[in-house]
Design a protein around this motif. Sequence first.
Motif, PDB file in Angstrom:
ATOM      1  N   SER A   1       0.827  -1.210   0.000  1.00 26.40           N
ATOM      2  CA  SER A   1       0.000   0.000   0.000  1.00 26.40           C
ATOM      3  C   SER A   1       0.862   1.261   0.000  1.00 26.40           C
ATOM      4  CB  SER A   1      -0.933   0.008   1.214  1.00 26.40           C
ATOM      5  OG  SER A   1      -1.803  -1.095   1.203  1.00 26.40           O
ATOM      6  N   PHE A   2       1.913   1.248   0.814  1.00 23.12           N
ATOM      7  CA  PHE A   2       2.782   2.423   0.910  1.00 23.12           C
ATOM      8  C   PHE A   2       3.483   2.696  -0.416  1.00 23.12           C
ATOM      9  CE2 PHE A   2       6.968   4.307   1.606  1.00 23.12           C
ATOM     10  CZ  PHE A   2       6.622   5.464   2.275  1.00 23.12           C
ATOM     11  N   ILE A   3       4.060   1.663  -1.010  1.00 23.54           N
ATOM     12  CA  ILE A   3       4.787   1.845  -2.270  1.00 23.54           C
ATOM     13  C   ILE A   3       3.843   2.322  -3.377  1.00 23.54           C
ATOM     14  CG2 ILE A   3       6.070   0.653  -4.091  1.00 23.54           C
ATOM     15  CD1 ILE A   3       7.346  -1.068  -1.930  1.00 23.54           C
ATOM     16  N   ASP A   4       2.646   1.745  -3.440  1.00 27.80           N
ATOM     17  CA  ASP A   4       1.673   2.183  -4.450  1.00 27.80           C
ATOM     18  C   ASP A   4       1.280   3.642  -4.256  1.00 27.80           C
ATOM     19  OD1 ASP A   4       1.672  -0.278  -5.659  1.00 27.80           O
ATOM     20  OD2 ASP A   4      -0.175  -0.979  -4.704  1.00 27.80           O
TER      21      ASP A   4
ATOM     22  N   ILE B   1      14.217 -10.729 -10.520  1.00 30.33           N
ATOM     23  CA  ILE B   1      14.645  -9.438  -9.981  1.00 30.33           C
ATOM     24  C   ILE B   1      16.127  -9.496  -9.600  1.00 30.33           C
ATOM     25  CG2 ILE B   1      14.268  -7.730  -8.161  1.00 30.33           C
ATOM     26  CD1 ILE B   1      11.410  -8.863  -7.907  1.00 30.33           C
ATOM     27  N   PRO B   2      16.955  -8.547 -10.054  1.00 27.85           N
ATOM     28  CA  PRO B   2      18.366  -8.523  -9.656  1.00 27.85           C
ATOM     29  C   PRO B   2      18.510  -8.365  -8.140  1.00 27.85           C
ATOM     30  CG  PRO B   2      17.989  -7.066 -11.521  1.00 27.85           C
ATOM     31  CD  PRO B   2      16.633  -7.469 -11.019  1.00 27.85           C
ATOM     32  N   ILE B   3      19.318  -9.237  -7.544  1.00 24.36           N
ATOM     33  CA  ILE B   3      19.515  -9.237  -6.095  1.00 24.36           C
ATOM     34  C   ILE B   3      20.989  -8.975  -5.781  1.00 24.36           C
ATOM     35  CG2 ILE B   3      19.488 -10.621  -3.978  1.00 24.36           C
ATOM     36  CD1 ILE B   3      16.728 -10.130  -4.759  1.00 24.36           C
TER      37      ILE B   3
ATOM     38  N   THR C   1       4.307   5.457  -8.818  1.00 28.34           N
ATOM     39  CA  THR C   1       3.716   4.556  -9.810  1.00 28.34           C
ATOM     40  C   THR C   1       4.801   3.911 -10.659  1.00 28.34           C
ATOM     41  OG1 THR C   1       3.443   6.403 -11.350  1.00 28.34           O
ATOM     42  CG2 THR C   1       1.571   5.883  -9.921  1.00 28.34           C
ATOM     43  N   SER C   2       6.047   4.322 -10.440  1.00 26.24           N
ATOM     44  CA  SER C   2       7.172   3.800 -11.218  1.00 26.24           C
ATOM     45  C   SER C   2       7.723   2.522 -10.595  1.00 26.24           C
ATOM     46  CB  SER C   2       8.285   4.847 -11.289  1.00 26.24           C
ATOM     47  OG  SER C   2       7.815   6.068 -11.804  1.00 26.24           O
TER      48      SER C   2
ATOM     49  N   LYS D   1       6.834  -4.438 -10.054  1.00 21.57           N
ATOM     50  CA  LYS D   1       7.083  -3.151  -9.412  1.00 21.57           C
ATOM     51  C   LYS D   1       8.556  -2.933  -9.064  1.00 21.57           C
ATOM     52  CE  LYS D   1       4.831  -0.384  -7.650  1.00 21.57           C
ATOM     53  NZ  LYS D   1       4.465   1.016  -8.027  1.00 21.57           N
ATOM     54  N   ILE D   2       9.362  -4.013  -9.098  1.00 15.25           N
ATOM     55  CA  ILE D   2      10.712  -3.945  -8.553  1.00 15.25           C
ATOM     56  C   ILE D   2      11.762  -3.925  -9.649  1.00 15.25           C
ATOM     57  CG2 ILE D   2      12.300  -4.913  -6.861  1.00 15.25           C
ATOM     58  CD1 ILE D   2       9.521  -4.165  -5.772  1.00 15.25           C
TER      59      ILE D   2
END
Length: 393
Positions: free
Chosen positions: A195-198, A332-334, A202-203, A227-228
């Motif tokens: 919720s916080f990130i949204d 996702i790159p870690i 939006t990127s 999203k990541i």
Amino acid sequence: MAVHIHNPNFFNTHHLRSSLTSPSPSPSSYLFHRHSASKYPNFLCKSNNKDDYLIDAPVSVGDGFSFSGGKYSDQPSPSDEWLKQGKWVKAHKVGGSGVEAKDPIFGLTMGASSQASKDLFRWFCVESGSVDSPPVILIHGFPSQAYSYRKTLPVLSKNYRAIAFDWLGFGFSDKPQAGYGFNYTMDEFVSSLESFIDEVTTSKVSLVVQGYFSTAVVKYARNRPEKIKNLILLNPPLTPEHAKLPSTLSVFSNFLLGEIFSQDPLRASDKPLTSCGPYKMKEDDAMVYRRPYLTSGSSGFALNAISRAMKKELKKYAEEMRTSLMDKNWKIPITVCWGQRDRWLSYEGVEEFCKSSGHNLVELPNAGHHVQEDCGEELGGIISRIISKSALF
């Protein structure tokens, strides 16, 4: 009600056990006095006995109390300057029935700081850099605050929109009483993070997360990979041996003692930050970390609830994180950044895990568990290089 402790050592473990196990504690151990809020405008103890401590604040300031004898002051402090840099973001719907929260010890109605918001929770965050730059969200560990990234933010702000926030229950974000809108379970931390990130962007984002909360963030990344952009883990619990809280943290989940120790700012903030690595806390920094515990009991109650949930769920979440990071389909790159002077999580097995999973490993020989505290500026440079490099592919 203000409480005076005539013996400042009363709440040391030995004295506490003696008073709890004795059928009739000595009346000289503690005395209760009532004072009006207006009588002590600076909330400082005024007593004939120099060893007396005022350990709770007037209702106008908070519902809290501090078992360490923390004193209040109207003088400017570093925490005021930190608050000026930040803002509150409303995100994640408040659950529960909407009834007023009551404290778990006496059943009394809690003050405003322990009550859930009416609609959405308030998150405190500090943002640096241009809003048009790629976003990087800095996520503190357990227990800490966004303040731990204060040295990293200026470095990242040159090329990125850097955002550091306080989790619900920590720092200056909302701290509802457990059971009244938020229960501090790991699943709730995952959904509230979403919720916080949204809300803030939006990127696609690059996420940096420290310590035990890595388990929740990796689960969020697994659920929302679109999203990541990058995921950078600072001393996460990567091995089976890591999936257990150190005694410094697990004590907050204990019955009765957990409730007491979680209200002590020296135990709740100072000790967890300084006992897990080489970090030496300056008094100005300590004033920021202690402030939530000195102004409201809600911080301690939240810490107690989070510790219980973490102690119960950490093993499961750590196993899920390892499984996700070992998955050949993970896209996702870690990058794992490891402070090698971590006194809580052993380095043994970390290098082998990163090699077998194909994730990058950055070793930081002078850092401990809270990497951002020990080498914040250096970490900012490392994060910048990691993100820049990934952008080339």
